[in-house]
Design an enzyme around this catalytic site. Structure first.
Site, PDB file in Angstrom:
ATOM      1  N   SER A 182      32.488 -53.631  92.587  1.00 26.65           N
ATOM      2  CA  SER A 182      31.768 -52.389  92.312  1.00 26.65           C
ATOM      3  C   SER A 182      30.490 -52.713  91.550  1.00 26.65           C
ATOM      4  O   SER A 182      29.632 -53.411  92.080  1.00 26.65           O
ATOM      5  CB  SER A 182      32.671 -51.424  91.533  1.00 26.65           C
ATOM      6  OG  SER A 182      32.024 -50.196  91.304  1.00 26.65           O
ATOM      7  N   HIS A 208      31.963 -50.521  96.337  1.00 26.69           N
ATOM      8  CA  HIS A 208      31.733 -49.105  96.057  1.00 26.69           C
ATOM      9  C   HIS A 208      30.263 -48.773  96.302  1.00 26.69           C
ATOM     10  O   HIS A 208      29.389 -49.255  95.591  1.00 26.69           O
ATOM     11  CB  HIS A 208      32.100 -48.770  94.613  1.00 26.69           C
ATOM     12  CG  HIS A 208      33.561 -48.913  94.322  1.00 26.69           C
ATOM     13  ND1 HIS A 208      34.041 -49.121  93.050  1.00 26.69           N
ATOM     14  CD2 HIS A 208      34.654 -48.858  95.124  1.00 26.69           C
ATOM     15  CE1 HIS A 208      35.365 -49.197  93.084  1.00 26.69           C
ATOM     16  NE2 HIS A 208      35.754 -49.054  94.337  1.00 26.69           N
ATOM     17  N   ASP A 304      39.950 -49.965  89.862  1.00 26.94           N
ATOM     18  CA  ASP A 304      40.251 -49.947  91.294  1.00 26.94           C
ATOM     19  C   ASP A 304      40.447 -51.373  91.799  1.00 26.94           C
ATOM     20  O   ASP A 304      39.598 -52.238  91.590  1.00 26.94           O
ATOM     21  CB  ASP A 304      39.112 -49.262  92.061  1.00 26.94           C
ATOM     22  CG  ASP A 304      39.443 -49.051  93.532  1.00 26.94           C
ATOM     23  OD1 ASP A 304      40.639 -48.882  93.853  1.00 26.94           O
ATOM     24  OD2 ASP A 304      38.507 -49.043  94.356  1.00 26.94           O
TER      25      ASP A 304
END
Length: 358
Positions: A182, A208, A304
């Protein structure tokens, strides 16, 4: 004693954006807008007197564009920069240039309904600024980042793919690698993929990133790498020498058909407040690839992918987390390490070796 507030400089040619963002940010207890400028020329005048902790920057402005200003900032005094960009193809391509130049985050804004969008997305913006303020500044010019998606109720990967009770599967010799990242991931992925030779295991990636950005990002990496890199399409086969990047706004899962691996690109709710979600990808790899897979979790805020990496480890996969020193934001790898999900903790410059050698 209360901590020091995060000092923010806003640079945007829209008076509406400046007005709304100043109001939102100054209502946040730990953030203070030191100044708001209509273009980089005015911003440089502000910087002559005071320097912020974070700069929030539009990319398309008169007199001097955001990219030129960003490069100037990063060469003179590296500072965390959050890009505010419209969700257009031109905006996506320009924002990717900004990430390459050292920006930390992308916040996407629509071309219409801007005021309401900014008010509704206040939590997203605040999260991005906090992440930027806590980023590893010495890594900004080398590897940078991605967007924080709209906050929502925090669903787990169960919302897309229920946990499996076992991992027994037909034998196959194909090996695949799953990567999740991310904040900081755009240039971290560039560093890893450009170090790979043409012959390497097939790779699936969740970065992401909003829709419209991933296709441009994949195209850019494809031009820099010996391997083929492209945005994933539903039912694509995972092949040696090919890296598939999950499209923004979609989840991506790995499935098996006989001895071959494919990807499914699907809609679904946000998982861990993201779509695509790393946990969704990693869980599918645990189920359908198991010991034939390697899982790698890299720079990014939040958690995540941490649980998904643990599921991969439990299914027999080899697992790797990026080390703190080379991360822009040591969030996702840190959470995976806390769960004992990572067999190895590696600096960014060595991660390509984990792809080539299990």
């Amino acid at each position: 004693m209360p901590g020091k507030k995060i000092s923010v400089l806003l640079v945007d040619d829209s008076a509406v954006v400046r007005q709304v963002l100043v109001a939102i940010l100054n209502e946040t207890p730990d953030i203070h807008v030191m100044a708001a400028a209509s273009d980089p020329i005015f911003a440089m005048g502000k910087l002559a007197h005071e320097w912020p902790d974070v700069i929030v920057l539009d990319v398309e402005m008169p007199r001097m564009d955001g990219i030129t200003f960003l490069k100037k900032i990063m060469s003179e005094r590296p500072t965390p920069v959050v890009i505010c960009s419209s969700l257009t193809q031109k905006g996506a391509e320009t924002s990717l240039q900004a990430l390459s130049a050292g920006a930390v985050e992308i916040i996407t804004k629509p071309t219409t309904g801007l005021k309401n969008f900014l008010i509704e997305s206040a939590a997203e913006l605040v999260a991005a600024i906090r992440a930027a303020a806590n980023s590893n500044v010495k890594n900004l010019g080398k590897r940078t980042a991605t967007p924080v998606l709209t906050p929502a109720s925090k669903l787990t990967a169960d919302a897309i793919l229920p946990a499996a009770s076992g991992h027994s599967m037909a034998q196959t010799t194909e090996r695949i690698v799953a990567i999740g990242t991310s904040t900081g991931g755009t240039q971290a992925l560039e560093a890893v993929l450009t170090a790979l030779p043409r012959v390497c295991p097939g790779i699936v990636i969740v970065q992401h990133m909003p829709e419209k950005f991933t296709a441009s990002f994949a195209e850019r990496l494809n031009g820099l790498s010996q391997i083929e890199v492209r945005e994933a399409r539903n039912n694509d086969r995972i092949l040696p020498g090919l890296a598939l990047i999950a499209p923004g706004g979609k989840h991506m899962m790995v499935t098996r058909s006989g001895a071959y691996y494919h990807v499914q690109v699907i809609d679904g709710p946000l998982v861990n407040r993201h779509r695509p979600s790393v946990d969704v990808l990693f869980r599918s790899v645990a189920r359908f690839a198991g010991k034939n897979a390697t899982g790698i979790i890299m720079t990014g805020m939040g958690d995540d992918g941490a649980r998904g990496l643990k599921e991969m480890l439990d299914a027999g996969s080899s697992t790797v987390a990026q080390d703190e020193a080379s991360c822009v934001v040591f969030g996702m790898p840190k959470e995976a390490i806390k769960l004992n999900a990572a067999q190895r903790i590696m600096p960014l410059q060595e991660i390509h070796q984990a792809i080539l050698h299990r």
